[in-house]
Design a protein around this motif. Sequence first.
Motif, mmCIF file in Angstrom:
data_model
loop_
_atom_site.group_PDB
_atom_site.id
_atom_site.type_symbol
_atom_site.label_atom_id
_atom_site.label_comp_id
_atom_site.label_asym_id
_atom_site.label_seq_id
_atom_site.Cartn_x
_atom_site.Cartn_y
_atom_site.Cartn_z
ATOM 1 N N ILE A 4 0.856 -1.079 -0.116
ATOM 2 C CA ILE A 4 0.453 0.235 0.200
ATOM 3 C C ILE A 4 0.603 1.346 0.376
ATOM 4 C CG2 ILE A 4 -1.781 1.125 1.517
ATOM 5 C CD1 ILE A 4 -2.324 -1.229 2.142
ATOM 6 N N ALA A 5 0.683 2.464 -0.788
ATOM 7 C CA ALA A 5 2.026 3.377 -1.001
ATOM 8 C C ALA A 5 1.386 4.360 0.122
ATOM 9 C CB ALA A 5 0.576 3.831 -1.895
ATOM 10 N N PRO A 6 2.695 4.533 0.895
ATOM 11 C CA PRO A 6 2.321 6.041 2.323
ATOM 12 C C PRO A 6 1.768 6.370 1.253
ATOM 13 C CG PRO A 6 4.264 4.664 1.414
ATOM 14 C CD PRO A 6 3.790 4.061 -0.034
ATOM 15 N N THR A 7 1.828 7.152 1.954
ATOM 16 C CA THR A 7 1.559 9.044 2.193
ATOM 17 C C THR A 7 2.615 9.894 1.871
ATOM 18 O OG1 THR A 7 0.745 9.703 4.568
ATOM 19 C CG2 THR A 7 -0.911 8.824 2.968
ATOM 20 N N SER A 8 3.609 9.238 2.740
ATOM 21 C CA SER A 8 4.548 9.961 2.439
ATOM 22 C C SER A 8 6.352 9.054 2.521
ATOM 23 C CB SER A 8 5.030 11.297 4.021
ATOM 24 O OG SER A 8 4.853 10.387 5.281
ATOM 25 N N TYR A 9 7.251 9.613 2.924
ATOM 26 C CA TYR A 9 8.985 8.957 2.508
ATOM 27 C C TYR A 9 8.942 8.908 4.142
ATOM 28 C CZ TYR A 9 8.844 9.279 -2.577
ATOM 29 O OH TYR A 9 8.533 9.286 -3.765
ATOM 30 N N SER A 10 9.583 7.767 4.801
ATOM 31 C CA SER A 10 9.817 7.168 5.797
ATOM 32 C C SER A 10 11.442 8.681 6.159
ATOM 33 C CB SER A 10 10.497 6.250 6.839
ATOM 34 O OG SER A 10 11.949 5.417 5.843
ATOM 35 N N LEU A 11 11.279 8.657 8.124
ATOM 36 C CA LEU A 11 12.749 9.191 7.676
ATOM 37 C C LEU A 11 13.816 8.650 8.062
ATOM 38 C CD1 LEU A 11 13.736 11.663 9.404
ATOM 39 C CD2 LEU A 11 13.838 10.396 11.109
ATOM 40 N N PHE A 12 13.737 7.201 7.538
ATOM 41 C CA PHE A 12 14.795 6.333 6.882
ATOM 42 C C PHE A 12 14.708 6.620 5.295
ATOM 43 C CE2 PHE A 12 16.750 1.703 5.664
ATOM 44 C CZ PHE A 12 18.167 2.644 6.193
ATOM 45 N N GLN A 13 14.134 6.836 4.664
ATOM 46 C CA GLN A 13 14.458 6.968 3.448
ATOM 47 C C GLN A 13 14.600 8.675 2.893
ATOM 48 O OE1 GLN A 13 9.266 5.558 2.528
ATOM 49 N NE2 GLN A 13 10.661 4.158 0.750
ATOM 50 N N LYS A 14 14.071 9.311 3.714
ATOM 51 C CA LYS A 14 14.907 11.440 3.653
ATOM 52 C C LYS A 14 16.489 11.087 3.939
ATOM 53 C CE LYS A 14 10.362 12.653 4.664
ATOM 54 N NZ LYS A 14 9.666 13.591 5.934
ATOM 55 N N ALA A 15 16.642 10.354 4.804
ATOM 56 C CA ALA A 15 18.452 10.103 5.166
ATOM 57 C C ALA A 15 18.680 9.020 4.242
ATOM 58 C CB ALA A 15 18.205 9.769 6.650
ATOM 59 N N LEU A 16 18.530 8.495 3.821
ATOM 60 C CA LEU A 16 18.754 7.838 2.492
ATOM 61 C C LEU A 16 19.131 8.602 1.186
ATOM 62 C CD1 LEU A 16 17.443 3.702 2.825
ATOM 63 C CD2 LEU A 16 19.852 4.722 2.904
ATOM 64 N N HIS A 17 18.115 8.881 1.030
ATOM 65 C CA HIS A 17 17.775 9.399 -0.309
ATOM 66 C C HIS A 17 18.782 11.208 -0.649
ATOM 67 C CE1 HIS A 17 16.291 13.625 -2.693
ATOM 68 N NE2 HIS A 17 16.151 12.753 -3.329
ATOM 69 N N TRP A 18 19.368 12.179 0.322
ATOM 70 C CA TRP A 18 19.949 12.788 1.115
ATOM 71 C C TRP A 18 21.654 12.708 1.344
ATOM 72 C CZ3 TRP A 18 18.716 17.174 -1.418
ATOM 73 C CH2 TRP A 18 16.885 17.420 -1.189
ATOM 74 N N THR A 19 21.642 11.345 1.517
ATOM 75 C CA THR A 19 23.253 10.583 1.558
ATOM 76 C C THR A 19 23.748 10.552 0.315
ATOM 77 O OG1 THR A 19 22.781 10.138 4.547
ATOM 78 C CG2 THR A 19 24.780 9.157 2.912
ATOM 79 N N MET A 20 22.505 9.662 -0.396
ATOM 80 C CA MET A 20 23.253 9.609 -1.222
ATOM 81 C C MET A 20 23.134 10.274 -2.583
ATOM 82 S SD MET A 20 20.962 5.935 -2.399
ATOM 83 C CE MET A 20 22.197 5.813 -3.194
ATOM 84 N N ALA A 21 22.366 11.288 -2.376
ATOM 85 C CA ALA A 21 22.235 12.892 -2.824
ATOM 86 C C ALA A 21 24.116 13.447 -2.919
ATOM 87 C CB ALA A 21 21.302 13.730 -2.971
ATOM 88 N N LEU A 22 24.105 13.184 -1.763
ATOM 89 C CA LEU A 22 25.854 14.053 -1.745
ATOM 90 C C LEU A 22 26.532 13.718 -2.320
ATOM 91 C CD1 LEU A 22 24.947 15.363 2.366
ATOM 92 C CD2 LEU A 22 24.627 17.070 0.054
ATOM 93 N N LEU A 23 26.587 11.748 -2.208
ATOM 94 C CA LEU A 23 27.439 11.393 -1.985
ATOM 95 C C LEU A 23 27.754 10.830 -3.466
ATOM 96 C CD1 LEU A 23 26.708 7.947 0.350
ATOM 97 C CD2 LEU A 23 28.853 10.090 0.058
#
Length: 166
Positions: A4-23
């Motif tokens: 089921i699609a969540p309504t927002s990204y989890s804190l873990f998903q956000k941390a992964l996104h921004w960490t990977m973006a920087l790397l």
Amino acid sequence: MSVIAPTSYSLFQKALHWTMALLILFNLIFSDAMEEAVEAYERGEVPSPADLSSANIHAYVGIAVLCLGLIRLAVRLTRGAPAAPAEEPPVLRLASKIAHGTFYALFILLPLSGIGKYYFGNEIAGELHGGPLKLLMWVLIVVHIAAVLVHQFYWKTPVAQRMTKG
């Protein structure tokens, strides 16, 4: 099993996104020393200590992107992602799905091709890594940022907040 699609990204998903973006941005911007080190090896020379250190950092950051990308893919497959806003035209929803799928493929293919070149001397992997895969990552980043800006300022949807707030 259906996710089921969540309504927002989890804190873990956000941390992964921004960490990977920087790397990823770090490796895209600071790749010159890697190229210098590889060229020195190809000429039968020893790279300078600075180039070798920078090349190793580039490699380790790439390996971190690979590991984090696999974790991110597993989280996305198990948790899902928020649905596209209703304002988004169907053709752009499809384009978004293709772009996100391509990002995930690049999270794996770019590091693996870099490993293939740096550690195993595979020329084809090196050509792919420094050529079309790198270019495709840059294009996707620019398109991704442009899409977020269109959502924010044209359609006035909360897409950006799903990855920045809460």
